[in-house]
Design an enzyme around this catalytic site. Sequence first.
Site, PDB file in Angstrom:
ATOM      1  N   LYS A  33       0.813  -1.212   0.000  1.00 42.98           N
ATOM      2  CA  LYS A  33       0.000   0.000   0.000  1.00 42.98           C
ATOM      3  C   LYS A  33       0.854   1.272   0.000  1.00 42.98           C
ATOM      4  O   LYS A  33       0.612   2.192  -0.792  1.00 42.98           O
ATOM      5  CB  LYS A  33      -0.912  -0.015   1.233  1.00 42.98           C
ATOM      6  CG  LYS A  33      -1.607   1.290   1.538  1.00 42.98           C
ATOM      7  CD  LYS A  33      -2.524   1.141   2.728  1.00 42.98           C
ATOM      8  CE  LYS A  33      -1.787   0.937   4.025  1.00 42.98           C
ATOM      9  NZ  LYS A  33      -1.175   2.188   4.540  1.00 42.98           N
ATOM     10  N   THR A  34       1.845   1.338   0.868  1.00 37.65           N
ATOM     11  CA  THR A  34       2.642   2.562   0.993  1.00 37.65           C
ATOM     12  C   THR A  34       3.395   2.862  -0.294  1.00 37.65           C
ATOM     13  O   THR A  34       3.499   4.019  -0.719  1.00 37.65           O
ATOM     14  CB  THR A  34       3.620   2.445   2.178  1.00 37.65           C
ATOM     15  OG1 THR A  34       2.891   2.136   3.368  1.00 37.65           O
ATOM     16  CG2 THR A  34       4.381   3.744   2.382  1.00 37.65           C
ATOM     17  N   ASP A 212      -5.043   7.998   3.333  1.00 39.99           N
ATOM     18  CA  ASP A 212      -4.541   6.674   3.710  1.00 39.99           C
ATOM     19  C   ASP A 212      -5.370   6.130   4.874  1.00 39.99           C
ATOM     20  O   ASP A 212      -5.973   6.896   5.630  1.00 39.99           O
ATOM     21  CB  ASP A 212      -3.074   6.798   4.106  1.00 39.99           C
ATOM     22  CG  ASP A 212      -2.407   5.444   4.306  1.00 39.99           C
ATOM     23  OD1 ASP A 212      -2.960   4.429   3.841  1.00 39.99           O
ATOM     24  OD2 ASP A 212      -1.329   5.399   4.929  1.00 39.99           O
ATOM     25  N   GLU A 213      -5.393   4.795   5.025  1.00 38.54           N
ATOM     26  CA  GLU A 213      -6.136   4.134   6.110  1.00 38.54           C
ATOM     27  C   GLU A 213      -7.581   4.628   6.159  1.00 38.54           C
ATOM     28  O   GLU A 213      -8.131   4.921   7.227  1.00 38.54           O
ATOM     29  CB  GLU A 213      -5.450   4.377   7.464  1.00 38.54           C
ATOM     30  CG  GLU A 213      -4.021   3.881   7.543  1.00 38.54           C
ATOM     31  CD  GLU A 213      -3.895   2.367   7.573  1.00 38.54           C
ATOM     32  OE1 GLU A 213      -4.929   1.673   7.486  1.00 38.54           O
ATOM     33  OE2 GLU A 213      -2.759   1.870   7.678  1.00 38.54           O
ATOM     34  N   GLN A 243      -9.898  -4.638   7.543  1.00 33.41           N
ATOM     35  CA  GLN A 243      -9.041  -4.243   8.661  1.00 33.41           C
ATOM     36  C   GLN A 243      -9.636  -3.071   9.446  1.00 33.41           C
ATOM     37  O   GLN A 243      -8.927  -2.356  10.142  1.00 33.41           O
ATOM     38  CB  GLN A 243      -7.642  -3.878   8.165  1.00 33.41           C
ATOM     39  CG  GLN A 243      -6.909  -5.054   7.532  1.00 33.41           C
ATOM     40  CD  GLN A 243      -5.486  -4.703   7.154  1.00 33.41           C
ATOM     41  OE1 GLN A 243      -4.609  -4.556   8.005  1.00 33.41           O
ATOM     42  NE2 GLN A 243      -5.234  -4.567   5.868  1.00 33.41           N
ATOM     43  N   ARG A 599      -0.630 -10.586  10.505  1.00 29.93           N
ATOM     44  CA  ARG A 599       0.623  -9.982  10.990  1.00 29.93           C
ATOM     45  C   ARG A 599       1.788 -10.958  10.815  1.00 29.93           C
ATOM     46  O   ARG A 599       2.943 -10.559  10.851  1.00 29.93           O
ATOM     47  CB  ARG A 599       0.538  -9.623  12.482  1.00 29.93           C
ATOM     48  CG  ARG A 599      -0.506  -8.604  12.902  1.00 29.93           C
ATOM     49  CD  ARG A 599      -0.513  -7.369  12.055  1.00 29.93           C
ATOM     50  NE  ARG A 599      -1.475  -7.502  10.966  1.00 29.93           N
ATOM     51  CZ  ARG A 599      -1.541  -6.684   9.924  1.00 29.93           C
ATOM     52  NH1 ARG A 599      -0.667  -5.702   9.803  1.00 29.93           N
ATOM     53  NH2 ARG A 599      -2.452  -6.849   8.981  1.00 29.93           N
TER      54      ARG A 599
END
Length: 667
Positions: A33-34, A212-213, A243, A599
């Site tokens: 994503k980043t 973002d997010e 998420q 994770r």
Amino acid sequence: MSFAYSLLNPQQREAVKTIQGPVLILAGAGTGKTRVITMRIANMVEQGIPPGSILAVTFTNKAANEMRERVGDLVSKDKSRQLTIGTFHAFCVRLLRQHAEKLGYKNNFAIYSQGEQLSLVKCILTRLVLKDETYDASAGLNRISKAKNHGLNLGDPSLSIDAALFQFYHDELRALNAMDFDDLLLKGVELLEEHDDVRQQVQQKFRNVMVDEFQDTNTLQMRLLNALVPEPNNICVVGDDDQSIYGWRGADITNIIEFERFFPHPKVIKLEENYRSTTPILHTANSLIKNNAGRRVKNLWSKNSGRDLVRLVIAEDEENEAEIISSEVLDAQKKGAKFDDVAVLFRTNEQSRILEGEFRRKKIPYRIVGSRSFFDKREIKDVIAYLMALDNSGDDIAVLRILNVPTRGIGTNTAELARDHSMTRKCSVFDALRDPEFRVLLSERARTAIGGFVELIERYGALAAQPMTAYAVITERLLHEIGYLDYLRRGCKETEDFITFELGVNALLDSLRNFDDRARGDGLRSFLDEVCMNDDREDKDDIEKKTGVCLITLHAAKGLEFPIVYLPGLEEGILPHKRSIDEGRKDEERRLLYVGITRARQKLTLSHCRHRVKWGQKQTCMPSSFIKELDRQYIEEFDHAKFMKQDLSAEESVNYFTMLKQQLMEG
């Protein structure tokens, strides 16, 4: 930028190149994503979009700084400086600094820190609350924050302390030309919604917005975006509804689920290739999350087939579960793994207690993330201080902590007098409290209170000093006599706050019962040494400077990754949590487990217990209902409790130990 496209998969490339109109990028866990966000910004600049017209917002300063640095590696310094990259709150501060006078504030308004907010609340409470009443200032401040973020008030100030505090707090901040953290967002939205000239000016400047997010946005933040982005809606949001785990603090999942309602006809791009985890981990995660209704369908996959299946371990109880984890951590470390590679993810803070004790006994370094250490909590420190005073009444720190806990009429001035007297006489504070020359300085009420406190500590200290004392029994009796739980209850405005305190106290009593069972006769100091061992860790507040196994809540684990992950406590009532089940929020609990599973990079172990000790009683546990939803294709189950209880056949024993040996070699 053309050279960089070779680093992207087809879906990432499409996301980077689509720079006009509304865009929704559904970025699954570990899908890069980043990289996509930063390269998309760089591509916008390369395509001729003025960098000064680009606004990118996220939720933390850390994320904003990382985004700024990575974009800075892709575009020139001059153009990078023109970009506006920061948090929602930072954006609102810049906006309010220019236009605060429209809301009745001076542009040089102060921004109150949490400490300053708390001091202001305490000051107001001295005017609202009688001296003999108790009111938790921190809890009151939390209720004010929650009300602001939901656009609510707390009722009639003449009928409720909460409402009166809210009103006074608001008025005091306004009079001081100050805003708190919540006000920044609230006033920023108010400014854009109610002042057309400001809104048009901001829309003219920021023609391209990225978020973002996005799944973590709340109602206020969505209102801000609606006011900020006009047609043709050049907004790109990046997030993952799977998420979305912060509904309890205001995040509104409908923002991402119903994105089309806010910005019609968006381009929807799914990022599903995962670069973090193995196929067994991702397959297990997918099989779980597909059970959530109304989600945007995604299916994570990876080119990394991995060497390890996901393990599902059944333990006899929480002690057995902790022993399994700690032993495996030590074995992995002996085979080359670092303690930092391992994380244990918990649903509730109380779950860390047993494992912390086990790690301390085995000298396994660990760090706490997302919650205070069990032994750092207020109620635990209070009870431990009582035990320290019983063991050694010369412990001034312990005595001063509990001198007026629960409230017994011994004020701060009396405590300071006792401390000064002890320094003058070169004796302990407790000896000063017993000194007739000190007591004569006090009022009759304070003298009586001091006498009662001294008698209490001496009496229970004598009991604690007797050989083979059951410390859990006398501690429970002491807490009942002083009314400690009633004291905690009086300070709580919400039932769940008291339940948290009560669970903590009972968990500590369970620790004492366990100590009594295995080490009675070793003395109270032996128990206190176990508690205090390695508790003088440096840089307590800077978790990134610490090393060791990461003990972390599932909520705090979002955005992180670890080679080896343990997820204990997969039991009904823990995960999914009982309160969430009662409130109809089981889907969010499923997302929370999904976040936990994703994770893990290489190895994942899920576990649950047959029994747990609750309220001093051994209780049967039901496996989490989520376990039934997991596809077993890549899961191996191991009933550790059954293995330890029964004689296995020779073939079963060989298979088991072969499996363990293989795991340790791969460690």
